[in-house]
Design an enzyme around this catalytic site. Structure first.
Site, PDB file in Angstrom:
ATOM      1  N   HIS A 131       6.054 116.336  10.914  1.00 33.87           N
ATOM      2  CA  HIS A 131       5.157 117.259  10.500  1.00 33.87           C
ATOM      3  C   HIS A 131       3.803 116.444  10.259  1.00 33.87           C
ATOM      4  O   HIS A 131       4.421 115.582   9.697  1.00 33.87           O
ATOM      5  CB  HIS A 131       6.492 118.222   9.503  1.00 33.87           C
ATOM      6  CG  HIS A 131       5.129 118.958   8.867  1.00 33.87           C
ATOM      7  ND1 HIS A 131       4.003 119.175   7.819  1.00 33.87           N
ATOM      8  CD2 HIS A 131       5.412 120.671   9.069  1.00 33.87           C
ATOM      9  CE1 HIS A 131       3.736 120.395   8.038  1.00 33.87           C
ATOM     10  NE2 HIS A 131       3.882 121.376   7.703  1.00 33.87           N
ATOM     11  N   ASP A 208      10.289 113.096   3.676  1.00 31.40           N
ATOM     12  CA  ASP A 208       9.991 114.390   3.488  1.00 31.40           C
ATOM     13  C   ASP A 208      11.856 115.433   3.594  1.00 31.40           C
ATOM     14  O   ASP A 208      11.651 115.444   4.906  1.00 31.40           O
ATOM     15  CB  ASP A 208       9.134 114.433   5.177  1.00 31.40           C
ATOM     16  CG  ASP A 208       8.742 115.796   4.856  1.00 31.40           C
ATOM     17  OD1 ASP A 208       9.467 116.588   4.553  1.00 31.40           O
ATOM     18  OD2 ASP A 208       7.137 116.094   5.848  1.00 31.40           O
ATOM     19  N   GLN A 211      12.385 119.939   4.499  1.00 29.64           N
ATOM     20  CA  GLN A 211      13.297 121.223   5.121  1.00 29.64           C
ATOM     21  C   GLN A 211      15.287 120.472   4.460  1.00 29.64           C
ATOM     22  O   GLN A 211      15.371 121.731   4.739  1.00 29.64           O
ATOM     23  CB  GLN A 211      13.545 121.228   6.605  1.00 29.64           C
ATOM     24  CG  GLN A 211      12.138 121.442   7.271  1.00 29.64           C
ATOM     25  CD  GLN A 211      12.491 123.156   7.075  1.00 29.64           C
ATOM     26  OE1 GLN A 211      12.493 123.806   6.597  1.00 29.64           O
ATOM     27  NE2 GLN A 211      10.688 123.164   7.027  1.00 29.64           N
ATOM     28  N   LYS A 234       9.979 127.057   0.196  1.00 29.39           N
ATOM     29  CA  LYS A 234      11.319 127.359   1.372  1.00 29.39           C
ATOM     30  C   LYS A 234      12.666 126.623   0.736  1.00 29.39           C
ATOM     31  O   LYS A 234      13.861 127.055   1.083  1.00 29.39           O
ATOM     32  CB  LYS A 234      11.296 125.825   1.752  1.00 29.39           C
ATOM     33  CG  LYS A 234       9.291 125.045   2.652  1.00 29.39           C
ATOM     34  CD  LYS A 234       9.634 124.163   3.815  1.00 29.39           C
ATOM     35  CE  LYS A 234       8.531 123.654   4.024  1.00 29.39           C
ATOM     36  NZ  LYS A 234       7.655 124.872   4.529  1.00 29.39           N
ATOM     37  N   CYS A 373       3.161 123.019  13.052  1.00 28.73           N
ATOM     38  CA  CYS A 373       1.991 121.656  12.393  1.00 28.73           C
ATOM     39  C   CYS A 373       2.973 120.393  12.551  1.00 28.73           C
ATOM     40  O   CYS A 373       3.826 119.027  11.392  1.00 28.73           O
ATOM     41  CB  CYS A 373       2.152 121.942  10.939  1.00 28.73           C
ATOM     42  SG  CYS A 373       1.283 123.240  10.227  1.00 28.73           S
TER      43      CYS A 373
HETATM   44  N1  C6P Z   1       6.291 123.245   7.477  1.00 24.87           N
HETATM   45  C1  C6P Z   1       7.027 125.084   9.139  1.00 24.87           C
HETATM   46  O1  C6P Z   1       7.230 126.436   9.521  1.00 24.87           O
HETATM   47  P1  C6P Z   1       3.715 122.186   3.025  1.00 24.87           P
HETATM   48  O2  C6P Z   1       3.402 123.503   3.670  1.00 24.87           O
HETATM   49  O3  C6P Z   1       3.246 121.456   2.210  1.00 24.87           O
HETATM   50  O4  C6P Z   1       5.152 123.237   1.575  1.00 24.87           O
HETATM   51  O5  C6P Z   1       5.155 121.747   3.225  1.00 24.87           O
HETATM   52  C2  C6P Z   1       4.522 120.362   4.965  1.00 24.87           C
HETATM   53  C3  C6P Z   1       6.383 120.473   6.009  1.00 24.87           C
HETATM   54  C4  C6P Z   1       6.128 118.418   5.524  1.00 24.87           C
HETATM   55  N2  C6P Z   1       7.805 118.611   5.865  1.00 24.87           N
HETATM   56  C5  C6P Z   1       8.203 119.700   6.774  1.00 24.87           C
HETATM   57  C6  C6P Z   1       9.503 119.245   7.438  1.00 24.87           C
HETATM   58  C7  C6P Z   1       8.107 120.661   6.627  1.00 24.87           C
HETATM   59  O6  C6P Z   1       8.729 121.693   7.699  1.00 24.87           O
HETATM   60  C8  C6P Z   1       6.891 121.756   6.232  1.00 24.87           C
HETATM   61  C9  C6P Z   1       6.506 122.648   6.440  1.00 24.87           C
HETATM   62  C10 C6P Z   1       6.486 125.126   7.739  1.00 24.87           C
HETATM   63  O7  C6P Z   1       7.735 124.498   9.676  1.00 24.87           O
HETATM   64  C11 C6P Z   1       4.928 125.865   7.351  1.00 24.87           C
HETATM   65  S1  C6P Z   1       3.914 124.418   8.413  1.00 24.87           S
END
Ligand code: C6P
Length: 415
Positions: A131, A208, A211, A234, A373
């Site tokens: 991501h 990371d 998920q 999440k 993203c």
């Molecule tokens: N993915 C998706 O629709 P944040 O936005 O900081 O809470 O999470 C960022 C992020 C980082 N790593 C992974 C693997 C992610 O999936 C995400 C967030 C969402 O896929 C929003 S872009």
């Protein structure tokens, strides 16, 4: 991983009753089918009520006042640190740092540990399925410090090329930063192996877990990982709150991130000294109500059990893959179900992913379309975007059937 068929079935109808938003009609007569939990999960009543109750009965700033509400809020906020630690198998609450989201947690590591420890020519290994949140901070640091980024390739099968990874380890990287589970391919990466090989090569590891933690049982002590980053929103908790876990010795060595109130021991006009972790990384008034909400979210997840949640998500994803295969023109990205869970990103021949999402929306089916993203992984497969359906503990096979029915409507409309 425990075999899903051995797992106890979730009582999904009972779970659904805890999530008021699932009763919403997106238009009169069109009930919501929420298949976008990878973007953000829905919240159970217990989380909503915990935050509501906090504001109604105890709202106060923390670590500051000596009055009753301030003391209660401070104690409740700090208790959630311990709860998060236990949830991810960390030894101590003070290894848990509250941030705004996964993205900020990774930036914190990049701009404190990274700035202090990475120098020109040092190698940082990422993967091609990251991501942007686990890519751009390192690209920014590469520009600033001249570090070299290397990537574990993703194969056609949606899996990381572990032979190529072994070769990258010969470059003696300083850091390996990788996703526990891809938000596009759904790939569950071999985290334990990645971490072990990184440590053998002398690298620090960051996972990371944005998920991963919501969908997979995760134990940082068993994994021996150095840092993990994830987001409350999440995993049934509120938005505006992220978590960074770090090994104690590394956190102690790291310089602070943002400067300001609450992270300091003493300030004079000529300078300042800062507190021990975790407080040294939490400048300013934090997201207090959100932390309380996250505590309720963890209680909820624990009451059901992460093994059972994984089994449910996995089974549902497997069912979705089978059903998606039936639809002519649909192509799902990512590995086979043995290596994946919780989401299915696909293209529909001849139809733009946004148009697919729009037709699904007319049927009440909420999915995400775009690059999610994660542009490089789309580029890897020669596409710019996908439509993505994602699944969590409150989703049902009937909802997957509704998705498939709506996809046949796409076919009818676009021919
Ligand atoms: N993915 C998706 O629709 P944040 O936005 O900081 O809470 O999470 C960022 C992020 C980082 N790593 C992974 C693997 C992610 O999936 C995400 C967030 C969402 O896929 C929003 S872009």
């Amino acid at each position: 991983m425990t075999t899903p068929s051995k797992m106890q079935q979730l009582d999904v109808q009972r779970i659904r009753a805890d999530f008021p938003v699932l009763d919403v009609e997106v238009r009169p007569g069109v009930p919501l089918v929420y298949l976008d939990s990878t973007a953000t999960s829905q919240k159970p009543v217990s989380v909503i009520e915990a935050m509501n109750n906090y504001y109604r009965t105890q709202n106060a700033n923390i670590h500051r006042g000596v009055h009753a509400l301030a003391e209660k809020s401070t104690a409740d906020y700090e208790a959630v640190r311990g709860k998060v630690a236990k949830f991810i198998g960390a030894a101590k609450g003070k290894q848990i740092i509250f941030t705004r989201n996964t993205t900020e947690s990774i930036n914190l590591v990049a701009f404190t540990w990274g700035r202090a420890n990475l120098n020109k020519g040092d190698v940082v290994v990422l993967t091609e399925m990251e991501h942007h949140g686990n890519l751009v901070p390192w690209q920014m640091l590469a520009t600033e410090k001249g570090i070299q980024l290397e990537f574990i390739p993703v194969g056609e099968d949606g899996l990381l090329d572990m032979d190529a990874y072994a070769v990258l380890m010969e470059k003696k990287p300083k850091l390996v930063s990788f996703t526990q589970m891809s938000n596009v391919l759904g790939t569950i990466t071999p985290a334990a192996e990645i971490i072990r090989m990184a440590h053998d090569a002398g690298a620090v590891t960051l996972m990371d877990a944005a998920q991963g933690v919501p969908h997979l049982p995760t134990d940082v002590t068993e994994l021996d990982v150095d840092f993990i980053a994830f987001s409350s929103h999440k995993m049934l908790g509120p938005t505006g709150l992220g978590i960074l876990y770090g090994k104690e010795a590394i956190l102690n060595e790291m310089p602070p991130f943002l400067g300001g109130g609450d992270m300091i021991k003493r300030v004079e006009l000529s300078g300042f000294t800062y507190k021990e972790p975790p407080h040294k990384f939490e400048a300013g008034t934090p997201a207090i109500a959100e932390v309380i909400g996250l505590g309720a979210a963890i209680d909820y997840l624990e009451a059901i059990g992460m093994e059972a949640i994984f089994a449910h998500d996995h089974e549902l994803t497997g069912y979705a893959l089978e059903r998606l295969e039936e639809v002519p023109g649909v192509w799902v990205f990512g590995p086979t179900i043995e290596h994946k869970s919780a989401n299915a990103a696909f293209t529909f021949e001849g139809v733009h992913p946004h148009d697919v999402a729009e037709i699904l929306n007319r049927a009440g089916v909420a999915v995400r379309a775009g690059h999610h993203c994660a542009q490089p992984v789309h580029q890897k497969f020669g596409i710019t975007s996908t439509t993505r359906a994602s699944f969590y503990l409150y989703n049902t096979k009937e909802e997957v059937d509704q998705l498939i029915e709506a996809l046949y409507q796409v076919k009818e409309i676009f021919g």
